[in-house]
Enzyme design. Structure first.
Site, PDB file in Angstrom:
ATOM      1  N   SER A  10       0.858  -1.184   0.000  1.00 45.68           N
ATOM      2  CA  SER A  10       0.000   0.000   0.000  1.00 45.68           C
ATOM      3  C   SER A  10       0.891   1.230   0.000  1.00 45.68           C
ATOM      4  O   SER A  10       1.630   1.463   0.948  1.00 45.68           O
ATOM      5  CB  SER A  10      -0.897   0.014   1.237  1.00 45.68           C
ATOM      6  OG  SER A  10      -1.527   1.279   1.384  1.00 45.68           O
ATOM      7  N   HIS A  35      -0.990  -1.192  -4.529  1.00 50.02           N
ATOM      8  CA  HIS A  35      -2.328  -1.010  -3.968  1.00 50.02           C
ATOM      9  C   HIS A  35      -2.489   0.472  -3.641  1.00 50.02           C
ATOM     10  O   HIS A  35      -1.786   1.011  -2.785  1.00 50.02           O
ATOM     11  CB  HIS A  35      -2.457  -1.877  -2.705  1.00 50.02           C
ATOM     12  CG  HIS A  35      -3.804  -1.840  -2.054  1.00 50.02           C
ATOM     13  ND1 HIS A  35      -4.835  -2.699  -2.403  1.00 50.02           N
ATOM     14  CD2 HIS A  35      -4.288  -1.054  -1.055  1.00 50.02           C
ATOM     15  CE1 HIS A  35      -5.893  -2.441  -1.642  1.00 50.02           C
ATOM     16  NE2 HIS A  35      -5.593  -1.456  -0.827  1.00 50.02           N
ATOM     17  N   ASP A  37      -4.788   3.401  -2.253  1.00 50.06           N
ATOM     18  CA  ASP A  37      -5.951   3.654  -1.401  1.00 50.06           C
ATOM     19  C   ASP A  37      -6.577   5.005  -1.725  1.00 50.06           C
ATOM     20  O   ASP A  37      -5.974   6.047  -1.494  1.00 50.06           O
ATOM     21  CB  ASP A  37      -5.535   3.629   0.073  1.00 50.06           C
ATOM     22  CG  ASP A  37      -5.212   2.223   0.556  1.00 50.06           C
ATOM     23  OD1 ASP A  37      -6.080   1.345   0.418  1.00 50.06           O
ATOM     24  OD2 ASP A  37      -4.101   2.002   1.061  1.00 50.06           O
ATOM     25  N   HIS A  69      -8.111   0.838  -4.459  1.00 52.40           N
ATOM     26  CA  HIS A  69      -9.064   0.422  -3.429  1.00 52.40           C
ATOM     27  C   HIS A  69      -9.944   1.630  -3.154  1.00 52.40           C
ATOM     28  O   HIS A  69      -9.552   2.569  -2.458  1.00 52.40           O
ATOM     29  CB  HIS A  69      -8.303  -0.029  -2.177  1.00 52.40           C
ATOM     30  CG  HIS A  69      -9.193  -0.428  -1.047  1.00 52.40           C
ATOM     31  ND1 HIS A  69      -8.713  -0.639   0.227  1.00 52.40           N
ATOM     32  CD2 HIS A  69     -10.530  -0.663  -0.990  1.00 52.40           C
ATOM     33  CE1 HIS A  69      -9.718  -0.981   1.029  1.00 52.40           C
ATOM     34  NE2 HIS A  69     -10.830  -0.984   0.304  1.00 52.40           N
ATOM     35  N   MET A  71     -12.380   3.478  -1.447  1.00 51.33           N
ATOM     36  CA  MET A  71     -13.134   3.659  -0.201  1.00 51.33           C
ATOM     37  C   MET A  71     -13.952   4.944  -0.346  1.00 51.33           C
ATOM     38  O   MET A  71     -13.657   5.968   0.269  1.00 51.33           O
ATOM     39  CB  MET A  71     -12.174   3.701   0.992  1.00 51.33           C
ATOM     40  CG  MET A  71     -11.550   2.345   1.282  1.00 51.33           C
ATOM     41  SD  MET A  71     -10.214   2.410   2.501  1.00 51.33           S
ATOM     42  CE  MET A  71      -8.807   2.654   1.417  1.00 51.33           C
ATOM     43  N   MET A 140     -11.383  -6.810   4.438  1.00 50.61           N
ATOM     44  CA  MET A 140     -10.648  -5.848   5.269  1.00 50.61           C
ATOM     45  C   MET A 140     -10.356  -6.453   6.644  1.00 50.61           C
ATOM     46  O   MET A 140     -11.242  -7.022   7.279  1.00 50.61           O
ATOM     47  CB  MET A 140     -11.450  -4.557   5.432  1.00 50.61           C
ATOM     48  CG  MET A 140     -11.548  -3.716   4.168  1.00 50.61           C
ATOM     49  SD  MET A 140      -9.941  -3.138   3.559  1.00 50.61           S
ATOM     50  CE  MET A 140      -9.404  -2.093   4.923  1.00 50.61           C
ATOM     51  N   GLY A 147      -5.500   4.673   9.910  1.00 54.64           N
ATOM     52  CA  GLY A 147      -4.179   4.070   9.890  1.00 54.64           C
ATOM     53  C   GLY A 147      -3.769   3.551  11.255  1.00 54.64           C
ATOM     54  O   GLY A 147      -4.325   3.925  12.278  1.00 54.64           O
ATOM     55  N   GLY A 148      -2.776   2.672  11.239  1.00 55.65           N
ATOM     56  CA  GLY A 148      -2.162   2.222  12.478  1.00 55.65           C
ATOM     57  C   GLY A 148      -3.006   1.314  13.347  1.00 55.65           C
ATOM     58  O   GLY A 148      -2.770   1.202  14.545  1.00 55.65           O
ATOM     59  N   ASP A 174      -6.332  -6.901   3.684  1.00 53.59           N
ATOM     60  CA  ASP A 174      -5.745  -5.559   3.775  1.00 53.59           C
ATOM     61  C   ASP A 174      -5.979  -5.007   5.171  1.00 53.59           C
ATOM     62  O   ASP A 174      -7.121  -4.889   5.611  1.00 53.59           O
ATOM     63  CB  ASP A 174      -6.402  -4.657   2.718  1.00 53.59           C
ATOM     64  CG  ASP A 174      -5.917  -3.214   2.777  1.00 53.59           C
ATOM     65  OD1 ASP A 174      -4.921  -2.937   3.478  1.00 53.59           O
ATOM     66  OD2 ASP A 174      -6.533  -2.362   2.106  1.00 53.59           O
ATOM     67  N   GLY A 175      -4.868  -4.670   5.844  1.00 54.20           N
ATOM     68  CA  GLY A 175      -4.965  -4.020   7.149  1.00 54.20           C
ATOM     69  C   GLY A 175      -4.179  -4.727   8.227  1.00 54.20           C
ATOM     70  O   GLY A 175      -4.547  -5.805   8.652  1.00 54.20           O
ATOM     71  N   GLY A 176      -3.067  -4.136   8.635  1.00 52.30           N
ATOM     72  CA  GLY A 176      -2.268  -4.702   9.712  1.00 52.30           C
ATOM     73  C   GLY A 176      -1.556  -5.987   9.339  1.00 52.30           C
ATOM     74  O   GLY A 176      -1.170  -6.764  10.216  1.00 52.30           O
ATOM     75  N   GLY A 196       1.239  -2.444   4.233  1.00 51.53           N
ATOM     76  CA  GLY A 196       1.687  -1.056   4.197  1.00 51.53           C
ATOM     77  C   GLY A 196       3.031  -0.866   4.861  1.00 51.53           C
ATOM     78  O   GLY A 196       4.082  -1.140   4.290  1.00 51.53           O
ATOM     79  N   THR A 197       2.998  -0.431   6.103  1.00 53.33           N
ATOM     80  CA  THR A 197       4.213  -0.089   6.838  1.00 53.33           C
ATOM     81  C   THR A 197       5.208  -1.239   6.892  1.00 53.33           C
ATOM     82  O   THR A 197       6.416  -1.028   6.788  1.00 53.33           O
ATOM     83  CB  THR A 197       3.854   0.337   8.277  1.00 53.33           C
ATOM     84  OG1 THR A 197       2.830   1.326   8.215  1.00 53.33           O
ATOM     85  CG2 THR A 197       5.056   0.911   8.994  1.00 53.33           C
TER      86      THR A 197
END
Length: 221
Positions: A10, A35, A37, A69, A71, A140, A147-148, A174-176, A196-197
């Site tokens: 991401s 990806h 967002d 993506h 949203m 998701m 975020g985070g 997607d997510g974490g 992502g991170t």
């Protein structure tokens, strides 16, 4: 099984002022796709970027696979501009859409693949009647737009249900998601991994991407 392990960083976590260089670096380090967002400040309480930036990125990166993506509250509104911007996979949320089949058809007519996404509070069964028109289903694993957040392992039964019922479907999470949570996703049956991170901020992006892909591939055999 015909599905393959794919890692799609991401780019929202990248340095947006140097997005083309950061994106190219991710691809050079083994990313299978990017990806992107897109948030409208309405469907989710955050605002990111739109089709002009995606088009600018496409002008710099000619051949990579782009997933947006979406949203957004009205995904039909952005189909034509995103197709013009060079998007390959148009993933939108089913929650705000009255006619998912119609929007999916418009996406296909614009020359893009169809991705259908659900938020954590949406039942996976709500997707069932649309699976036949979807190229990708996105589950998701955090609440979109924030975020985070921590990875929601309790979303894995959705992924497992999809894989059991649709063995050849591309299933994305997607997510974490990162090295610590990848095995959980892979075991459930996800094959497309948005990270992502964990990837963008890694000291060795190539190693993290390779290790995550290897874990996913080991469960797909």
């Amino acid at each position: 099984m015909s599905v393959k392990a794919k890692i799609g960083p991401s780019i929202l976590n990248a340095d947006l002022a140097n997005l083309a260089a950061e994106s190219q670096k991710l691809l050079d380090n083994g990313a299978d796709y990017l990806h992107l967002d897109v948030m409208d400040g309405n469907f989710v309480p955050n605002l990111t970027f739109g089709h002009p930036m995606v088009k600018s990125l496409r002008n710099k990166i000619k051949t990579a696979f782009f997933e947006t993506h979406m949203m957004v509250q009205n995904p039909a509104q952005w189909i034509s501009p995103m197709a013009d911007a060079g998007v390959n996979l148009y993933t939108f949320h089913i929650e705000p859409v009255d006619d998912v089949c119609m929007v999916s058809r418009l996406v296909q007519e614009a020359g893009m693949k169809v991705g259908l996404a659900i938020k954590p509070g949406t039942k996976v069964e709500d997707l069932e009647k649309y699976i036949s028109i979807a190229d990708v289903v996105l589950v998701m694993t955090v609440e979109p737009g924030f975020g985070g957040q921590s990875f929601m392992a309790d979303m894995m039964p959705k992924v497992k249900w999809l894989r059991q019922n649709y063995p050849n479907l591309d299933i994305e999470v997607d997510g974490g998601v990162g090295p610590k949570t990848i095995a959980c996703c892979a075991k459930a049956g996800a094959n497309m991994i948005v990270s992502g991170t964990a990837v963008v901020g890694a000291t060795d992006q190539r190693q993290v991407i390779r290790e995550m892909r290897d874990v996913v591939q080991s469960y797909l055999k």
